[in-house]
Scaffold this active site. Structure first.
Site, PDB file in Angstrom:
ATOM      1  N   TYR A   8       0.820  -1.213   0.000  1.00 27.94           N
ATOM      2  CA  TYR A   8       0.000   0.000   0.000  1.00 27.94           C
ATOM      3  C   TYR A   8       0.857   1.268   0.000  1.00 27.94           C
ATOM      4  CZ  TYR A   8      -4.022  -2.999   1.133  1.00 27.94           C
ATOM      5  OH  TYR A   8      -5.002  -3.961   1.111  1.00 27.94           O
ATOM      6  N   LYS A  31       3.383 -15.536   3.867  1.00 26.98           N
ATOM      7  CA  LYS A  31       3.258 -16.231   2.575  1.00 26.98           C
ATOM      8  C   LYS A  31       4.677 -16.503   2.081  1.00 26.98           C
ATOM      9  CE  LYS A  31       0.800 -17.560  -1.067  1.00 26.98           C
ATOM     10  NZ  LYS A  31      -0.196 -18.650  -1.047  1.00 26.98           N
ATOM     11  N   ASP A  85      -3.343 -17.892   3.228  1.00 23.48           N
ATOM     12  CA  ASP A  85      -4.544 -18.494   2.631  1.00 23.48           C
ATOM     13  C   ASP A  85      -5.140 -19.540   3.578  1.00 23.48           C
ATOM     14  OD1 ASP A  85      -1.982 -19.234   1.828  1.00 23.48           O
ATOM     15  OD2 ASP A  85      -2.618 -20.310   0.048  1.00 23.48           O
ATOM     16  N   ASP A 130      -5.546  -6.161   6.090  1.00 21.74           N
ATOM     17  CA  ASP A 130      -6.720  -5.479   5.545  1.00 21.74           C
ATOM     18  C   ASP A 130      -7.790  -6.524   5.219  1.00 21.74           C
ATOM     19  OD1 ASP A 130      -8.400  -3.630   4.441  1.00 21.74           O
ATOM     20  OD2 ASP A 130      -7.187  -3.206   2.675  1.00 21.74           O
ATOM     21  N   ASP A 184     -11.323  -7.948   7.667  1.00 24.05           N
ATOM     22  CA  ASP A 184     -12.717  -7.906   7.187  1.00 24.05           C
ATOM     23  C   ASP A 184     -13.352  -9.291   7.310  1.00 24.05           C
ATOM     24  OD1 ASP A 184     -12.742  -5.179   6.521  1.00 24.05           O
ATOM     25  OD2 ASP A 184     -13.886  -5.560   4.683  1.00 24.05           O
TER      26      ASP A 184
END
Ligand code: NAD
Length: 365
Positions: free
Chosen positions: A147, A197, A229, A253, A257
């Protein structure tokens, strides 16, 4: 002597002003039962600020934030269609949110994913999965990674539009968030899930190397490794295995959620964004254009952010506890906003402002 704190209140866009109004009510209620005073100063921020001033993070708001003891921010953002009316670099996230995070280096984002046992029915997960409630603290690195990396939009040699975005972390940035996560784990169950990851991303390889170095300073904390994942699946199948989770910016992020999803609503997701000198507090969710102006948004995310502000920025632990307890009391009485599940049709559904009134009532009674 009365303790005084200056709060920069940035109501934001969409449901932001509706939530901000409830935050002010609750801060005033806290003043009425405690020897504290809040000087609340409001600033324009986000899409609404752009339409008014031509900038989504106007200079006057920057000054307001600089002077405040803490910043309380409502969600910002516009619907997909509305966003197109604003130049790309002034769109709320790029023009206001990321610059706010950068200005105060709020690298440590605390996102509690919390549902006490008696409210487990709000979760869309099966009762046996959430029996005993959900209590996870997601720690997200907030000022690095994809980001904040360099972004280059160009045309490649074949004449095709292309984009390159850089995912950058240095070891100091990783070390800083790791210390926050280990300290949080020390204050809880002493188990830390590291979300990464490293099977694909070299940034995760460095992330994990630094984690191992920092871990030597916290020998009591058990570190559990999980690939991002797999973490998404595990959060749905068995969320109760997690206590503290640490992750880089974009993973946080997305997974937070998902956290809101397993609780039953993003309206249950407050957050604290903490930097070395200053912190800001915001609901984890966006401006919810689909329900803006209807008075039905769940203010828990904003009021929880207020509670986190009182605790983390002002050290007002008793007052913070009062807000959490008041909200639990309201839900416990079978009263909710419309976003939460009511499988047996037994709950009383009230509006945003009524929920704020009930919380005030519980604080002041
Ligand atoms: P959103 O988080 O605004 O909404 C997703 C869903 O959750 C919607 O159905 C919405 O009604 C519901 N919801 C969210 N908060 C709620 C609440 N308090 N009570 C009840 N229901 C609630 O996500 P989106 O629609 O993808 O994004 C809308 C805008 O928000 C976009 O412009 C996005 O960029 C922005 N955004 C801002 C922030 C921020 O300010 N930190 C974070 C995420 C998204």
């Amino acid at each position: 002597m009365t303790k005084k704190y200056t709060v920069a209140l940035l109501p934001g866009d969409g449901i932001g002003p509706e939530l901000a109004a409830e935050a002010v009510k609750v801060l005033r209620a806290v003043e009425s039962v405690s020897d504290v005073a809040f000087d609340i100063q409001t600033g324009d921020f986000g899409g609404s600020a752009y339409f008014k001033h031509g900038h989504s993070f106007p200079e006057a708001t920057k000054q307001l934030c600089d002077k405040a003891d803490a910043i309380l921010k409502g969600p910002i953002g516009l619907s997909f269609e509305e966003s197109k009316k604003i130049p790309v670099d002034e769109q709320p996230e790029r023009g206001a949110l990321l610059p706010l995070r950068k200005r105060f280096n709020t690298f440590a984002n605390f996102r509690p994913v919390y549902l006490p046992p008696e409210l487990a029915h709000f979760s869309p997960l099966k009762p046996h999965v959430v029996e005993g409630g959900i209590d996870i603290m997601m720690i997200r690195e907030l000022v690095g990674g994809l980001y904040f990396g360099k972004k280059i939009r160009s045309v490649n040699e074949a004449g095709k539009r292309q984009v390159i975005e850089h995912l950058e972390y240095d070891e100091d940035q990783i070390k800083a968030i790791m210390h926050v996560a280990f300290q949080e784990a020390m204050g809880r169950k002493k188990v830390l899930h590291n979300v990464h990851k490293s099977n694909v991303l070299k940034s995760s390889v460095l992330w994990n190397e630094v984690l191992e170095e920092v871990a030597t300073e916290y020998p009591e904390v058990e570190v559990k490794q999980i690939i991002v994942d797999a973490a998404a699946t595990a959060l749905v199948i068995n969320p109760r295995q997690f206590d503290v989770m640490v992750m880089e910016n974009m993973f946080g992020d997305i997974l937070s959620d998902l956290g809101g999803g397993i609780l039953g609503s993003l309206g249950l997701m407050p957050s604290a964004c903490v930097g070395p000198e200053k912190a800001y507090y915001e609901p984890s969710h966006g401006s919810a254009p689909d329900i803006a102006g209807k008075g039905i948004a769940n203010p828990y995310s904003m009021l929880g952010s207020v509670a986190m502000m009182l605790d983390k920025s002002f050290g007002l632990k008793t007052e913070s506890r009062k807000i959490w307890d008041a909200m639990r009391h309201v839900f416990g009485a079978g009263i909710t906003t419309a976003d939460l599940r009511d499988p047996e049709g037994k709950l009383t559904i009230i509006k945003t402002a009524e929920f704020g009134d009930k919380v005030v009532e519980a604080i002041t009674k």
